[in-house]
Design a protein around this motif. Structure first.
Motif, PDB file in Angstrom:
ATOM      1  N   ALA A 170       0.622  -1.149  -0.370  1.00  0.00           N
ATOM      2  CA  ALA A 170       0.012   0.031  -0.087  1.00  0.00           C
ATOM      3  C   ALA A 170       0.796   1.179  -0.402  1.00  0.00           C
ATOM      4  O   ALA A 170      -0.020   2.502  -0.971  1.00  0.00           O
ATOM      5  N   PHE A 171       1.499   1.166   0.761  1.00  0.00           N
ATOM      6  CA  PHE A 171       2.923   2.269   1.313  1.00  0.00           C
ATOM      7  C   PHE A 171       3.673   2.862  -0.807  1.00  0.00           C
ATOM      8  O   PHE A 171       3.497   3.784  -1.059  1.00  0.00           O
ATOM      9  N   PHE A 172       3.903   1.508  -0.899  1.00  0.00           N
ATOM     10  CA  PHE A 172       4.723   1.530  -2.354  1.00  0.00           C
ATOM     11  C   PHE A 172       3.814   2.322  -3.265  1.00  0.00           C
ATOM     12  O   PHE A 172       4.456   2.663  -4.507  1.00  0.00           O
TER      13      PHE A 172
ATOM     14  N   GLN B  72      11.393   5.561   4.224  1.00  0.00           N
ATOM     15  CA  GLN B  72      10.793   6.089   5.149  1.00  0.00           C
ATOM     16  C   GLN B  72       9.718   5.097   6.075  1.00  0.00           C
ATOM     17  O   GLN B  72       9.221   5.137   7.079  1.00  0.00           O
ATOM     18  N   GLU B  73       9.039   4.118   4.564  1.00  0.00           N
ATOM     19  CA  GLU B  73       7.947   4.344   5.620  1.00  0.00           C
ATOM     20  C   GLU B  73       8.168   2.464   6.831  1.00  0.00           C
ATOM     21  O   GLU B  73       6.897   1.898   7.134  1.00  0.00           O
ATOM     22  N   VAL B  74       9.069   2.143   6.747  1.00  0.00           N
ATOM     23  CA  VAL B  74       9.448   0.771   6.517  1.00  0.00           C
ATOM     24  C   VAL B  74       9.773   0.966   8.888  1.00  0.00           C
ATOM     25  O   VAL B  74       8.376  -0.049   9.102  1.00  0.00           O
TER      26      VAL B  74
ATOM     27  N   VAL C 217       9.588  -5.472  -0.741  1.00  0.00           N
ATOM     28  CA  VAL C 217       9.170  -4.088  -0.961  1.00  0.00           C
ATOM     29  C   VAL C 217       9.786  -3.179   0.065  1.00  0.00           C
ATOM     30  O   VAL C 217       9.404  -1.614  -0.201  1.00  0.00           O
ATOM     31  N   GLY C 218      10.246  -2.970   1.100  1.00  0.00           N
ATOM     32  CA  GLY C 218      11.076  -2.244   2.000  1.00  0.00           C
ATOM     33  C   GLY C 218      12.108  -1.300   1.370  1.00  0.00           C
ATOM     34  O   GLY C 218      12.422  -0.597   2.111  1.00  0.00           O
TER      35      GLY C 218
END
Lengths: 275, 289
Positions: free
Chosen positions: B63-65, B129-131, B123-124
């Motif tokens: 979703a972040f990706f 930044q969002e990990v 994906v991380g």
């Protein structure tokens, strides 16, 4: 053919519980055997026999709608439904379960599990099933602690709990010695008479069935041969005699047509359904 | 030097307002997941909680990706939706997948776990930044529970608990004698989907509120204890729910009393219950024969 007059039991006994019409069994749309036609009625005991890999279990699972049929018709006509006795319960034997719990587990049909009070109302049904199978004495014992013969009787009680019209047993005596096997089939016969059941049983050991099965379904995948009908007729077929001898009936002038397995290889698959 | 504050039970009750939400959430989650754990243990899916956490992680990462790379906004870029979709897909893959010994389902759990973990890592690397946010979204803390989260836990546990009491016979038959249930016309597929779906949903939400360790413990240990001492599944469901609730509440009190991490205290208390159940089982077996 149906009679115009007769007693209620005559009418009931002529009413089919299960009808297979040109039924083809197999997997992934590929038929294992030639089409098969037969009807199971009240009071009849149909034994499905054949060597390992002949398709006995596939036929049984198809009759129970657990495996999709390849072709043909299959009707379950009995209003009382089917009681199924599997080779073994799909239950890890480490699961705690008393015999009475195993039997109660067979009570529900369709959506009846939504009725929270059904187990209370059906106590008598459960008790009767336990009594008829001589398992009431160890109803409170853990299922896993029972002998194979006792387990099988409990599974029969489970199948009877929903008051079926047709009892279907999948190799019920495969883990038993000869004495226990004899006792198990005595029980099936007794239940059949007491409850007015039709019975379909898959079995390996024919000697014990010879005195009991009224009808046979003989499957031979090697020859592509399927025979279904009264025991005497099927048991006189040459291929059957070749494999099993004269177990069911002494050979006589009515010996069924068909010849040997090799003959069928020349003439293609044979299906016989004397009824 | 200031004296050590009292840590007896009376002091715990005095500070109840502070502990109310996490204690109630832990108790309810322990009861719900404890009850469902009987199915988890008996169907050999003990790593379900871990596998769902990993696949949920992949859903959040994706979703972040999607937000960063494709500019997805609103619902479509929602990490919660990503986690829910990933969790539901995993749960549905598990429906009906079993052999007599449950080996196929066991393998699928391993596959889900590994694919989730590896996918999240890969994906991380594209969403550095969002990990940190992934961990924060997925894993809550049993120490502090917000009122909103408590409401969510109650809102899930109440209907699911009632459903499991009502449909219990159907769930048990579909779970442990699927062929027999099919022959008798029970809606086995629906029962299986509902059961696995309710387990997945409960584990996901409770993990998000309380954290991974206690929820994993609730999904395995109370059922292990109950199955040792109960004569049948029906009683095991009740006892497992009670043990789970006791671990949720008792673990929190022990953590406060002895200054321990809450999730670990809840887990260790559940381990103690398993040990006690083993002793009781042994005593019962000796008495029987």
């Amino acid at each position: 053919m149906r009679r115009d007059t007769g007693t209620l039991s005559d009418v009931i006994s002529e009413y089919p519980l299960l009808r297979a019409e040109a039924l083809r069994i197999g997997y992934a749309g590929r038929a294992l055997l030639p089409p098969l036609t037969f009807e199971v009625r009240v009071g009849e005991m149909w034994a499905i026999i054949g060597r390992n890999g002949s398709g006995k279990t596939t036929l049984l699972r198809t009759l129970l709608d657990l495996t999709p049929r390849v072709d043909g018709g299959l009707e379950r006509l009995g209003v009382r439904g089917i009681g199924y006795v599997p080779q073994r319960l799909g239950l890890d034997l480490g699961v705690p379960m008393r015999c009475v719990d195993v039997v109660r587990g067979g009570l529900d049909r369709g959506w009846s599990f939504l009725d929270a009070l059904r187990p209370l109302r059906a106590r008598a049904q459960v008790e009767q099933a336990l009594r008829e199978t001589d398992t009431l004495a160890f109803a409170e014992r853990q299922f896993v602690t029972l002998s194979e013969g006792q387990k099988q009787r409990v599974l029969m009680a489970r199948a009877l709990a929903c008051e079926p019209g047709l009892l279907v047993l999948d190799e019920p005596t495969s883990a038993m010695d000869a004495v226990a096997e004899e006792a198990a089939f005595d029980l099936v016969e007794r239940l059949q008479r007491a409850r007015g059941l039709g019975v379909v049983v898959v079995a390996h050991h024919l000697a014990v069935l010879a005195r009991r099965a009224t009808h046979l379904v003989y499957l031979d995948a090697d020859c592509g041969l399927v025979l279904a009908g009264p025991s005497g007729d099927v048991a006189r077929h040459a291929t059957f005699v070749e494999h099993y001898g004269h177990l069911f009936d002494p050979p006589g002038p009515h010996e069924a047509h068909g010849g040997h397995c090799d003959d069928h290889d020349h003439h293609g698959p044979t299906t016989e359904h004397p009824r | 030097m200031t004296p050590e504050p009292s840590r007896d039970f009376a002091a715990f009750l005095d500070a109840w307002e502070l502990f109310r939400a996490p204690v109630i959430a832990g108790t309810i989650a322990g009861a719900l997941v404890g009850l469902l754990g009987v199915y988890v243990v008996l169907r050999r899916m003990v790593f379900l909680a871990g596998a769902l956490s990993q696949t949920a992680g992949l859903g959040v990462a994706l979703a972040f990706f999607g937000r960063i790379r494709f500019g997805l906004e609103g619902l479509w870029g929602s990490p919660t939706l990503g986690a829910a979709l990933a969790t539901t897909t995993t749960a549905l893959l598990l429906v009906g997948r079993r052999t007599q010994q449950g080996t196929q389902r066991d393998s699928l759990l391993g596959l889900a776990w590994l694919a989730g973990a590896a996918g999240t890592l890969i994906v991380g690397t594209r969403i550095v930044q969002e990990v940190q946010d992934i961990q924060a979204i997925l894993f809550g803390s049993a120490v502090v529970v917000l009122d909103d989260d408590l409401v969510r836990v109650i809102g899930l546990a109440l209907p699911l608990g009632l459903l499991h009491v009502w449909w219990q016979r159907g769930f048990v038959q579909a779970a442990f004698d699927a062929d027999g249930a099919r022959v008798r016309g029970l809606p086995v597929w629906l029962l299986d989907v509902t059961l696995i779906g309710s387990i997945a949903l409960s584990i996901s939400l409770c993990t998000r509120v309380l954290g991974a360790l206690p929820v994993f413990a609730f999904s395995v240990l109370p059922a292990m204890a109950a199955l040792r001492v109960c004569p049948n599944i029906e009683r095991a469901l009740v006892v497992a729910a009670a043990v789970g609730a006791a671990c949720g509440a008792g673990g929190y009190y022990l953590a406060w009393r002895f200054d321990l991490p809450v999730g670990a205290a809840q887990t260790l208390l559940a381990v103690v219950f398993v040990a006690v159940a083993a002793l009781v089982e042994r005593a019962l077996l000796r008495r029987v024969g």
